[in-house]
Design an enzyme around this catalytic site. Sequence first.
Site, PDB file in Angstrom:
ATOM      1  N   ASN A  60       0.979  -1.122  -0.042  1.00  0.00           N
ATOM      2  CA  ASN A  60       0.401   0.202  -0.248  1.00  0.00           C
ATOM      3  C   ASN A  60       0.984   1.321  -0.649  1.00  0.00           C
ATOM      4  OD1 ASN A  60      -2.224  -1.665   0.015  1.00  0.00           O
ATOM      5  ND2 ASN A  60      -2.979  -0.708   2.371  1.00  0.00           N
ATOM      6  N   ARG A 382     -12.568  -3.680 -13.176  1.00  0.00           N
ATOM      7  CA  ARG A 382     -10.796  -4.642 -12.935  1.00  0.00           C
ATOM      8  C   ARG A 382     -11.297  -6.088 -13.071  1.00  0.00           C
ATOM      9  NH1 ARG A 382      -6.906  -1.306 -10.933  1.00  0.00           N
ATOM     10  NH2 ARG A 382      -7.181   0.735  -9.559  1.00  0.00           N
ATOM     11  N   ARG A 412      -6.185   2.335 -13.164  1.00  0.00           N
ATOM     12  CA  ARG A 412      -5.154   2.584 -12.410  1.00  0.00           C
ATOM     13  C   ARG A 412      -3.963   0.871 -12.092  1.00  0.00           C
ATOM     14  NH1 ARG A 412      -4.614   6.489  -8.555  1.00  0.00           N
ATOM     15  NH2 ARG A 412      -4.242   7.861 -10.509  1.00  0.00           N
ATOM     16  N   HIS A 442     -16.833   3.590 -13.929  1.00  0.00           N
ATOM     17  CA  HIS A 442     -15.883   2.385 -12.711  1.00  0.00           C
ATOM     18  C   HIS A 442     -17.166   1.376 -12.133  1.00  0.00           C
ATOM     19  CE1 HIS A 442     -15.334   2.089  -7.740  1.00  0.00           C
ATOM     20  NE2 HIS A 442     -14.456   1.665  -8.249  1.00  0.00           N
ATOM     21  N   TYR A 475     -12.723  -9.222  -0.664  1.00  0.00           N
ATOM     22  CA  TYR A 475     -13.589  -8.487  -0.559  1.00  0.00           C
ATOM     23  C   TYR A 475     -14.833  -8.297  -0.118  1.00  0.00           C
ATOM     24  CZ  TYR A 475      -9.814  -5.455  -2.737  1.00  0.00           C
ATOM     25  OH  TYR A 475      -8.707  -4.653  -3.468  1.00  0.00           O
ATOM     26  N   ARG A 571     -13.761   3.006   5.945  1.00  0.00           N
ATOM     27  CA  ARG A 571     -13.235   1.938   6.297  1.00  0.00           C
ATOM     28  C   ARG A 571     -11.429   2.770   5.377  1.00  0.00           C
ATOM     29  NH1 ARG A 571     -11.742  -0.730   0.736  1.00  0.00           N
ATOM     30  NH2 ARG A 571     -10.664   0.135   1.390  1.00  0.00           N
ATOM     31  N   HIS A 599     -15.625  -3.384   1.788  1.00  0.00           N
ATOM     32  CA  HIS A 599     -15.025  -2.839   0.630  1.00  0.00           C
ATOM     33  C   HIS A 599     -17.022  -2.147  -0.389  1.00  0.00           C
ATOM     34  CE1 HIS A 599     -14.761  -2.385  -4.421  1.00  0.00           C
ATOM     35  NE2 HIS A 599     -13.470  -1.259  -4.257  1.00  0.00           N
TER      36      HIS A 599
END
Length: 722
Positions: A60, A382, A412, A442, A475, A571, A599
């Site tokens: 991260n 993704r 990304r 998205h 997730y 979160r 998530h």
Amino acid sequence: MSSRPQTASDPADSAVGAGPRYFNRELSWLAFNRRVMEEACNTAHPLLERLRFLSISGSNLDEFFMVRVAGLKGQQMQEVEAHSADGLTPAQQLAAIVDEASELVDSQQAVWNDIVGELDERGIEVLDADEIAGPVAEWIEDHFRTQIFPILTPQALDPAHPFPFIPNKGLSVIFDLVRRSDGEPIRELVLLPPASPRFVRMPGDNACYVTVETLLKRFSTLLFPGYEVKGAATFRVLRDSDIELEEEAEDLVLYFRSAIKRRRRGRVIRLEMEEGIHPELEAVLKEELGGSEALLTETGGFLGIGDLAMIVEEDRPDLKFPPFSPRFPERVRDFGGDCFAAIRAKDIIVHHPYETFDVVLAFLKQAASDPDVVAIKQTLYRAGKQSAVIQALIAAAEAGKSVTAVVELKARFDEEQNLYWASALERAGVQVIYGFTTWKTHAKVSMVVRREGDEFRTYCHFGTGNYHPVTARIYTDLSFFTADPAMGRDAAKIFNYVTGYVEPEGLERLTVSPRHLRERLIELVDAEIANALAGKPSAIWAKMNSLVDPTMIDKLYEASNAGVEIDLIVRGICCLRPGIAGMSENISVKSVVGRFLEHSRIWAFGNGEALPNDGAKLFISSADWMPRNFDRRVEFMLPILNHTVHDQVLDQVMVANLIDDEQSWELESDGRYVREVPGRKPFNLHRYFMTNPSLSGRGAALAKSVAVPKLSLRRWRAERNG
């Protein structure tokens, strides 16, 4: 929600203006990553899982420097004086980041030093150079000669051999040598091949690891025969890895293919060196790697904490979480596995990872093979490297169906993989769309059009997470399936918006950004403010990954001042300051960090009802409350209208998040996060959903079952309010 009592000096008693109105976005992210790292200290977790948390915190932090810090550094170099919401310039933010990140790195090293000792006690060794002896030394030397030496390329550093390019995340060792024959000094650099593993594992049942850089130093005489090593130091670089899109780009695919190559050579943002590096070697690295612009870090331990993930893969079930097998939704099983029949009967909510992502794949595979399905439309943000979703779309296209895939090239670090999938889809006959030039698509939407009798029926899947089978196992997200005609019409308009820029007018159920999402949320908050001012019950409960948008934060402050009770589960980044008298005294914020990554985005508004279970307005979404989600991304917000699904999401998922006290942190008004102390009856939301069946759209059938604990929002509120 916190068991920590307030004191007279608690910052919550401070007056408005005692601190900034917002927390800094970047520092809030660093605070989140510290919470991730702190889980590596949580002895309630098995040892290798603790190491996994430490590794994640390292990965991260790398990405944070490669993207966020790189952006701030670019602004500083261009003398951009734009202020963040909390009033800091790029230079001021960078200075604060350096201080906080340095403390975080020191903490990571301290945690690693503790864990490596515990690993040794449990039969997993990580050897230093001076611990390599006996039969182990013989095997390691042979391995070095045969498996490592051939792929190394030492390079002299002199006028005839300029300093080589070090790739992003590249790990290297620089040597100061003296030729024994004549005392001539020479400097050499050895770059560790990016494709080679960071650790070498000795064969045998007992796990024994050693880093490649340790072997380089130990066997330097094999690399440099005839030389004496005067000094050696390991270093690592992180480069600017963001891709800035040029609006005049004529071909988005060609642009991203070249931009990915340029990214690998981005300017150095961070230079990490092992502690105690000789000043002359440090000076060389600074000069050759842009040290005047890069942020420098001396680390007294392991460089590249993220690489510890390799040790986590050791086959030691006793040191990991007990294996968990997600359930296939009972609702679909009730219809013999026929997804369309189950959805046609009633809306279905699926809670990942407790319920398997395979149901989403089953939905798409059934659509691909069903002769009555005429069209499939799918967004892909993704999809992962081994994507069953892609294969289902390819199978549908090869079966002659009309298939459209919106592939987001701007996701990304997934740009290259998405380009690969886009090519594969196009070869199969899928109509591939890349969406808007500057906005990201998205929203997670799948739409299937099926011929049934003399008409067409549309089946939709809306998700809070990506169509990614791997992340769907770790997730927590919601999948919503519906055959509601209004939802289908809205989904079609969203796809037309992305594929043909057709403005989605007259939406019946959904709200989308970047058109009206923020405005709709403001309307919902305003309704709660009006309820509070009219003396009616008022409340807001919102779960998300990040809360950054100043407009929404200000609106929540306004609601707090009007008396609206606000409970937020955020979160990651949270720029809102809770618990400030006269500004946010009615707002509480908590963060949940545990076995699974929270998530899902769930938002509920009391709607003036004394019994919120019955009348609260409930929504799920693909968006967080950030400017980018409201202004630069295509997102959806979807109302949950089915009574059974409404109860499951609000009274099960939301309540479990609110009452968790084993893996929760409360945000204090001064920006500190305090771990909640488990109460007399500790509650772990992840354990709860792993061990109790979800409603899976069978609420009416299971409501009377003792197998389903009766969580209740109204009961939680009553207990909390005494």
